[in-house]
Motif scaffolding. Structure first.
Motif, mmCIF file in Angstrom:
data_model
loop_
_atom_site.group_PDB
_atom_site.id
_atom_site.type_symbol
_atom_site.label_atom_id
_atom_site.label_comp_id
_atom_site.label_asym_id
_atom_site.label_seq_id
_atom_site.Cartn_x
_atom_site.Cartn_y
_atom_site.Cartn_z
ATOM 1 N N PRO A 69 104.501 -23.103 -24.296
ATOM 2 C CA PRO A 69 103.533 -23.272 -25.388
ATOM 3 C C PRO A 69 102.110 -23.410 -24.831
ATOM 4 O O PRO A 69 101.906 -24.073 -23.830
ATOM 5 C CB PRO A 69 103.998 -24.570 -26.055
ATOM 6 N N TYR A 70 101.147 -22.789 -25.502
ATOM 7 C CA TYR A 70 99.784 -22.766 -25.007
ATOM 8 C C TYR A 70 99.203 -24.170 -24.941
ATOM 9 O O TYR A 70 99.537 -25.023 -25.748
ATOM 10 C CB TYR A 70 98.909 -21.880 -25.910
ATOM 11 N N ASP A 71 98.326 -24.372 -23.992
ATOM 12 C CA ASP A 71 97.585 -25.628 -23.857
ATOM 13 C C ASP A 71 98.467 -26.811 -23.473
ATOM 14 O O ASP A 71 98.093 -27.950 -23.650
ATOM 15 C CB ASP A 71 96.833 -25.948 -25.168
ATOM 16 N N LYS A 72 99.667 -26.553 -22.953
ATOM 17 C CA LYS A 72 100.519 -27.643 -22.513
ATOM 18 C C LYS A 72 99.929 -28.224 -21.218
ATOM 19 O O LYS A 72 99.638 -27.480 -20.286
ATOM 20 C CB LYS A 72 101.932 -27.127 -22.256
ATOM 21 N N PRO A 73 99.745 -29.541 -21.153
ATOM 22 C CA PRO A 73 99.163 -30.115 -19.945
ATOM 23 C C PRO A 73 100.115 -29.921 -18.757
ATOM 24 O O PRO A 73 101.327 -29.960 -18.936
ATOM 25 C CB PRO A 73 99.031 -31.605 -20.281
ATOM 26 N N SER A 74 99.558 -29.735 -17.586
ATOM 27 C CA SER A 74 100.395 -29.535 -16.408
ATOM 28 C C SER A 74 101.112 -30.836 -16.066
ATOM 29 O O SER A 74 100.731 -31.910 -16.520
ATOM 30 C CB SER A 74 99.537 -29.086 -15.227
ATOM 31 N N THR A 75 102.164 -30.738 -15.238
ATOM 32 C CA THR A 75 102.972 -31.928 -14.941
ATOM 33 C C THR A 75 102.171 -32.996 -14.211
ATOM 34 O O THR A 75 102.441 -34.179 -14.337
ATOM 35 C CB THR A 75 104.199 -31.542 -14.099
ATOM 36 N N GLN A 76 101.143 -32.569 -13.468
ATOM 37 C CA GLN A 76 100.322 -33.541 -12.743
ATOM 38 C C GLN A 76 99.427 -34.323 -13.695
ATOM 39 O O GLN A 76 99.013 -35.436 -13.409
ATOM 40 C CB GLN A 76 99.431 -32.840 -11.695
ATOM 41 N N ALA A 77 99.104 -33.693 -14.853
ATOM 42 C CA ALA A 77 98.186 -34.337 -15.794
ATOM 43 C C ALA A 77 98.857 -35.531 -16.458
ATOM 44 O O ALA A 77 100.065 -35.694 -16.410
ATOM 45 C CB ALA A 77 97.757 -33.343 -16.859
ATOM 46 N N ALA A 78 98.020 -36.350 -17.059
ATOM 47 C CA ALA A 78 98.534 -37.545 -17.746
ATOM 48 C C ALA A 78 99.488 -37.134 -18.864
ATOM 49 O O ALA A 78 99.402 -36.044 -19.408
ATOM 50 C CB ALA A 78 97.367 -38.322 -18.321
ATOM 51 N N GLN A 79 100.405 -38.024 -19.177
ATOM 52 C CA GLN A 79 101.357 -37.781 -20.259
ATOM 53 C C GLN A 79 100.618 -37.563 -21.582
ATOM 54 O O GLN A 79 99.598 -38.191 -21.837
ATOM 55 C CB GLN A 79 102.279 -38.985 -20.402
ATOM 56 N N SER A 80 101.159 -36.684 -22.388
ATOM 57 C CA SER A 80 100.535 -36.428 -23.688
ATOM 58 C C SER A 80 100.845 -37.558 -24.661
ATOM 59 O O SER A 80 101.888 -38.195 -24.572
ATOM 60 C CB SER A 80 101.085 -35.135 -24.281
ATOM 61 N N THR A 81 99.908 -37.759 -25.580
ATOM 62 C CA THR A 81 100.158 -38.676 -26.690
ATOM 63 C C THR A 81 100.927 -37.906 -27.755
ATOM 64 O O THR A 81 100.507 -36.829 -28.160
ATOM 65 C CB THR A 81 98.820 -39.153 -27.283
ATOM 66 N N VAL A 82 102.055 -38.450 -28.177
ATOM 67 C CA VAL A 82 102.858 -37.755 -29.186
ATOM 68 C C VAL A 82 102.412 -38.187 -30.581
ATOM 69 O O VAL A 82 102.338 -39.372 -30.879
ATOM 70 C CB VAL A 82 104.361 -38.048 -28.998
ATOM 71 N N ILE A 83 102.054 -37.199 -31.399
ATOM 72 C CA ILE A 83 101.717 -37.476 -32.795
ATOM 73 C C ILE A 83 102.699 -36.702 -33.667
ATOM 74 O O ILE A 83 102.828 -35.484 -33.538
ATOM 75 C CB ILE A 83 100.264 -37.075 -33.126
ATOM 76 N N LYS A 84 103.398 -37.427 -34.513
ATOM 77 C CA LYS A 84 104.355 -36.779 -35.416
ATOM 78 C C LYS A 84 103.639 -36.384 -36.698
ATOM 79 O O LYS A 84 102.954 -37.199 -37.313
ATOM 80 C CB LYS A 84 105.518 -37.723 -35.733
#
Ligand code: CUA
Length: 174
Positions: A69-84
């Motif tokens: 999926p586009y714009d997915k942060p790389s594994t080295q980057a900080a964890q994403s904030t999940v918004i439902k």
């Protein structure tokens, strides 16, 4: 500008097709050639055309699908904030409405009733990211807001009489 160009190109192509048709109709009865020879030539051309198309499709698909999926942060980057994000006739249930600039967000999008479309718009009403909101299905879209402001979430799929009232907001802080 681009629209006009495409329009003239379409007109020109239509004219070309017409000319070819007229030419064929006018010459149809003039001469008869051995059908088998023409058929053989046609099949050879078709094979070549198909091979070229296949190569083009493979290159095109691998170039565009590899980033999904586009714009997915790389594994080295900080964890994403999940918004439902849950779509309902006619509104949005958003689990978190305030985020920070530069914070990678993972939107998990679903629907409680029918199919909707979730589109994230900036203040200039430019579409930044979108995915479908489907019942019994979770679609993920990643986005990192680069500027503070009030962003809108609009429905992109006609889902009933009050489809146009499906407007949600997300506040992005500096
Ligand atoms: Cu929901 Cu249109």
């Amino acid at each position: 500008m681009v629209n006009n160009l495409i329009w003239y190109l379409t007109l020109f192509s239509m004219l070309l097709v017409c000319i070819v048709f007229i030419y064929i109709v006018l010459n149809a009865s003039k001469k008869t050639e051995d059908y088998l020879v023409i058929q053989k030539k046609g099949y050879q051309l078709r094979k070549y055309f198909f091979a070229c198309l296949l190569v083009l499709l493979l290159i095109g698909s691998s170039r565009t699908l590899i980033n999904l999926p586009y714009d997915k942060p790389s594994t080295q980057a900080a964890q994403s904030t999940v918004i439902k994000v849950d779509a309902i006739q006619f509104g949005w249930k958003i689990s978190q409405k305030t985020v920070k600039v530069g914070e990678p967000i993972e939107f998990q999008v679903s629907s409680s009733d029918v199919n909707h479309g979730m589109g994230i718009y900036n203040e200039e009403m430019i579409l930044l990211a979108q995915t479908q909101a489907m019942p019994n299905n979770k679609n993920t879209v990643y986005y990192t807001f680069q500027e503070p402001g009030t962003y809108k979430i609009l429905c992109l799929e006609y889902c009933g009489v009050a489809h146009h009232l499906m407007v949600g907001t997300i506040e992005v802080l500096p």
